[in-house]
Structure formats: structure tokens, C-alpha cells
Design a protein around this motif. Structure first.
Motif, short mmCIF file in Angstrom:
data_model
loop_
_atom_site.label_atom_id
_atom_site.label_comp_id
_atom_site.label_asym_id
_atom_site.label_seq_id
_atom_site.Cartn_x
_atom_site.Cartn_y
_atom_site.Cartn_z
N ILE A 3 0.87 -1.19 0.00
CA ILE A 3 0.00 0.00 0.00
C ILE A 3 0.90 1.22 0.00
O ILE A 3 1.80 1.34 0.83
CB ILE A 3 -0.89 0.00 1.26
N ASN A 6 -0.86 6.83 -2.03
CA ASN A 6 -2.03 7.06 -2.89
C ASN A 6 -3.13 6.05 -2.61
O ASN A 6 -4.32 6.34 -2.77
CB ASN A 6 -1.63 6.94 -4.38
N ALA A 7 -2.72 4.84 -2.23
CA ALA A 7 -3.71 3.78 -2.01
C ALA A 7 -4.20 3.73 -0.57
O ALA A 7 -5.05 2.90 -0.22
CB ALA A 7 -3.10 2.44 -2.40
N GLN A 9 -6.09 5.65 1.34
CA GLN A 9 -7.51 5.90 1.62
C GLN A 9 -8.36 4.69 1.22
O GLN A 9 -9.26 4.28 1.96
CB GLN A 9 -7.98 7.13 0.87
N GLU A 10 -8.02 4.14 0.07
CA GLU A 10 -8.76 2.96 -0.39
C GLU A 10 -8.55 1.78 0.58
O GLU A 10 -9.49 1.06 0.91
CB GLU A 10 -8.25 2.59 -1.78
N ALA A 11 -7.32 1.65 1.05
CA ALA A 11 -7.04 0.57 2.01
C ALA A 11 -7.86 0.76 3.28
O ALA A 11 -8.35 -0.21 3.87
CB ALA A 11 -5.55 0.54 2.34
N ASP A 12 -8.05 2.01 3.67
CA ASP A 12 -8.87 2.26 4.87
C ASP A 12 -10.33 1.88 4.63
O ASP A 12 -10.98 1.35 5.53
CB ASP A 12 -8.77 3.74 5.28
N GLU A 13 -10.80 2.14 3.41
CA GLU A 13 -12.20 1.84 3.13
C GLU A 13 -12.48 0.34 3.14
O GLU A 13 -13.58 -0.10 3.46
CB GLU A 13 -12.60 2.44 1.77
N THR A 14 -11.49 -0.46 2.79
CA THR A 14 -11.71 -1.92 2.73
C THR A 14 -11.10 -2.65 3.93
O THR A 14 -11.10 -3.87 3.97
CB THR A 14 -11.10 -2.50 1.44
#
Ligand code: PLP
Length: 413
Positions: A3, A6-7, A9-14
Motif C-alpha cells: 500500500i 495514494n492507495a 484511503q482505499e485501504a482504509d475503506e476496505t
């Protein structure tokens, strides 16, 4: 899993653990990277302690030893910790501090291995462990010697027939280096050596299985990853095969077989309760008990995955500027060799940490030159970790640490 910022926030969402953050009280504007030293406040604790003070103590008074089961808290809390460290119910109690618990288990272990005169540990072990070993050796008449490995790889060669106890901290407090508990315990047992593992930096930081590792004794803190609050009771584990066959020196009444019979002679409880000494600190026990309630819901494999990924993200972000500013990573990069923290040796580390704290990134400093960052997967997210790394970069680029007030040492660093 790789991660980058850049990734994040996406990692937090999933993130499968994301809902746990709401179970903690965390101040606005703070990125907390010191849960390896003092865990954050779980939401239920405030109310539970208020109830213990207002109702149990304030109204019910002494009756609460029975009605609120204060008297059983060391065992009840111990059983909750047992689940976190991979032990059976009835093998762990919460009591005293880690230092005092080490005194008790080391004394017992040396008694279980008479005729052998050496305690093996590491020079880099947490100092209190070494101080306590010195004290126990002195107490036993000075016939035991402490042999300290200079590096983890030197330990197996030190395990010979004169060694009574191998006493190690599973995850090193400064570097974050993680020993292989099962492998070293096996090597020790092959030579008839008993093992004591200090789990201060591993309990609640990763999946543990003290039973499968066949550790003889373990100890650890309640206030770090277990979030029991400042000065929370510590814990100790004793393998059931040593129940009944051991003696610890602090033979207080709470370790007696029948404390409320008030017999004049000491008869130890046959089980791990023998390691209790005096009246438990009820308010601290209650806070720790409540803090532990959420661990039943935690998937420990997901916890470890996130812990490693958070630390990897941090290390990768810092790689981009570490050399330029003289930050030297002292934590192993290999996942199986580290716990849940990342540490760098650097000049002006104390001032750098003070500047970070002033900008809301809380880590800590360990003399002489280590800045230390802990990753607590239950309440930390990837975006915060990426942000913490960029704040560190800004502080170094701006030399923001180079101010007199950041160089004044406080009592606790
Ligand atoms: C590995 C280790 N052992 C023991 C302790 C100290 O424990 P206590 O103050 O509960 O005696 C610490 C504190 O940070 C620690 O890191």
C-alpha cells in the motif's frame, strides 16, 4: 499487500478492522503512534470505572468484593488475556507490574531447575528484566550468573547444561525485533532449560500461541496494546505442567489456598493463583477488564496483517528521505522478524520527536538515539500513517526540530 500513500484511503475503506476505531476515544488532530507504550482509551472504560467508583464503591461499599466479584478480577481478567495470548483459561492471572511478575516467575523457574546456575538473556533486553534478574540472583545467594547475548543469533550457542532459564522479551522494545518463540523454546527445552517470555510488546499486537510454543512462563503489560490504562495491572502465565510443582517467593494471602480461612501457615493455591500476592487494585483491574472485552471480536490474523501493512507503508514512505536526513532503520524489514513498531536511529532524535509531537504525531524517544513509532491496528488507519511520514519529512526539511524548547528533556521520553 503493498500500500502506498495514494492507495492509503482505499485501504482504509476496505480495512476489515476499520469499525474498531469507533470503540476508542481519540483526540482530534492527533496521529497516535505510541499505543505500544500507552494504549488509547476504549470507550466503555470511562463508564465502567465510573460505575465501579459511584455504585460499587460509593454505594455498595465492601459488599462489592462479592456482589461485583472484585475478588475474582485477577482470574477473570487473566482468562481474558489468556485468549489473546493463546493460553487456556486458568493459566493466566492479572497482577502487580511486569517487573514484579518477572521476579515471581524467575524465582519459581530457578527453583524448578536446581543445580543449574545460569540465566541467559540479551544485553538489549528491556532493562527492568535485567535488573530483576540481578535482584533475584542476589536474593538466591549470588550463585546464579546472568549471561547476555550481544545479538539474537548468538542465543542458541549459549544454551548449555548449566543454563537454568532462558529469559527473553519476544519483541524488543527499541528495535522491534521479534524472536521465534517456538523455535527458541524448543532449543531451550532440548537442553533442559525453562523459558520465560516477556510479551509486553506482543500481547494484543499479534496472534500468539504460548501453549503451542510450550513456553514455561510468560509475563506482560496491561497498558500497552491491551489498552488497560496508565499503570494497568500486568499479567503472568504459567504452563499447567508447572502448576503445583512450583513456589514463588511473594507468598501473600491472595495466593493462599484458602485466604479467608486466615490460617497462620502459608499453603499455596495449587494453580496459577499462587502468583497472586496481595489485594488487587480494583479500579485498575476494572478498567483493564473492560478494555479487554473487545478482543473477543478481533480476528488476530487480520490484526497482524494490518499491523505489518501499516508499518510497511511507513517504512516505504520514509525510505524516500531517510538517507538524506540520516535516519537509520533499526527494525528488521522481514515481516516474521518484527513486531508492531518501527524505529530509526538518528542524531537529534529527541528534538525531532518533540517537533513531531508539537505537530500532532505522537511517538516516543528511547535513549540514546532511537525515535520509535508503534502501530496499533485497532485504532490507526493507513491515511494517518502516510500523513505522519510526510509530517516527519517536513520537520526534517525545515529543521523544525532545531529549537531550544525541543531539546529540554522531560522525565518520561
Ligand atoms: C519489555 C518490557 N518489559 C517490562 C516493562 C516494564 O513493565 P512494568 O513497568 O509493568 O514493570 C516494559 C515497559 O515498557 C517493557 O517494555
Amino acid at each position: 499487500m503493498t500500500i502506498d500513500s495514494n492507495a492509503a484511503q482505499e485501504a482504509d475503506e476496505t480495512d476489515p478492522l476499520r469499525s474498531f476505531r469507533d470503540r476508542f476515544e481519540l483526540p482530534e488532530g492527533v496521529i497516535y503512534l505510541d499505543g505500544n507504550s500507552l494504549g488509547a482509551l476504549p470507550k466503555g472504560v470511562r463508564e465502567r470505572v465510573a460505575h465501579a467508583i459511584g455504585t460499587e464503591w460509593g454505594t455498595d461499599l465492601i459488599r462489592s468484593w462479592n456482589s461485583a466479584e472484585w475478588v475474582n478480577l485477577p482470574q477473570k481478567v487473566g482468562n481474558r488475556i489468556a485468549r489473546v495470548i493463546g493460553a487456556k483459561a486458568g493459566t493466566v492471572v492479572a497482577a502487580d507490574s511486569t517487573s514484579v511478575n518477572l521476579f515471581k516467575v524467575l524465582s519459581a523457574a530457578l527453583n524448578l531447575n536446581p543445580g543449574r546456575r545460569t540465566i541467559v538473556s540479551e544485553r538489549e533486553n528491556f532493562p527492568t528484566d535485567l535488573y530483576i534478574a540481578e535482584g533475584v540472583a542476589r536474593q538466591l545467594g549470588g550463585k546464579h550468573g546472568l549471561v547476555l547475548a550481544d545479538a539474537p543469533q548468538d542465543i542458541p550457542a549459549l544454551l548449555d547444561e548449566d543454563v537454568a532459564v532462558l529469559m527473553l522479551t519476544h519483541v524488543n522494545y527499541r528495535t522491534g525485533y521479534r524472536h521465534d518463540m517456538a523455535e527458541l523454546t524448543k532449543a531451550a527445552h532440548e537442553k533442559g532449560i525453562l523459558t520465560i517470555w516477556d510479551l509486553a510488546h506482543s500481547a494484543g499486537a499479534m496472534a500468539l500461541d504460548v501453549e503451542a510454543a510450550q513456553a514455561d512462563f510468560a509475563i506482560g503489560c496491561g497498558y500497552k496494546y491491551l489498552n488497560g490504562g496508565p499503570g494497568a495491572p500486568a499479567f503472568l502465565y504459567v504452563d499447567p505442567r508447572h502448576h503445583g510443582g512450583f513456589r514463588q517467593p511473594l507468598s501473600g494471602w491472595f495466593g493462599h489456598r484458602v485466604p479467608f480461612e486466615f490460617e497462620p501457615g502459608y499453603v499455596p493455591s495449587g494453580g496459577v493463583e499462587q502468583y497472586l500476592c496481595g489485594t488487587p487494585p480494583v479500579l485498575g483491574m476494572v478498567a483493564l477488564d473492560e478494555a479487554l472485552a473487545l478482543w473477543d471480536e478481533v480476528d488476530m490474523d487480520a490484526l497482524r496483517r494490518k499491523s505489518l501493512a501499516l508499518a510497511e507503508l511507513f517504512m516505504r514512505e520514509i525510505d524516500a528521505f531517510a538517507d538524506e536526513f540520516g535516519l537509520r532503520l533499526v527494525t528488521p524489514r522481514e515481516a516474521d522478524k518484527r513486531g508492531s513498531q518501527v524505529s530509526y536511529a538518528c542524531e537529534n532524535g529527541y528534538a525531532i520527536m518533540q517537533a513531531l509531537i508539537a505537530r500532532g504525531v505522537i511517538g516516543d524517544f528511547r535513549a540514546p538515539d532511537i525515535i520509535r513509532f508503534g502501530f496499533t491496528p485497532l485504532y490507526l488507519n493507513y491515511a494517518e500513517v502516510a500523513q505522519a511520514a510526510s509530517i516527519l519529512r517536513a520537520i526534517l526539511e525545515e529543521r523544525a526540530w532545531d529549537r531550544p524548547e525541543y531539546k529540554v528533556r522531560t522525565a518520561v521520553t
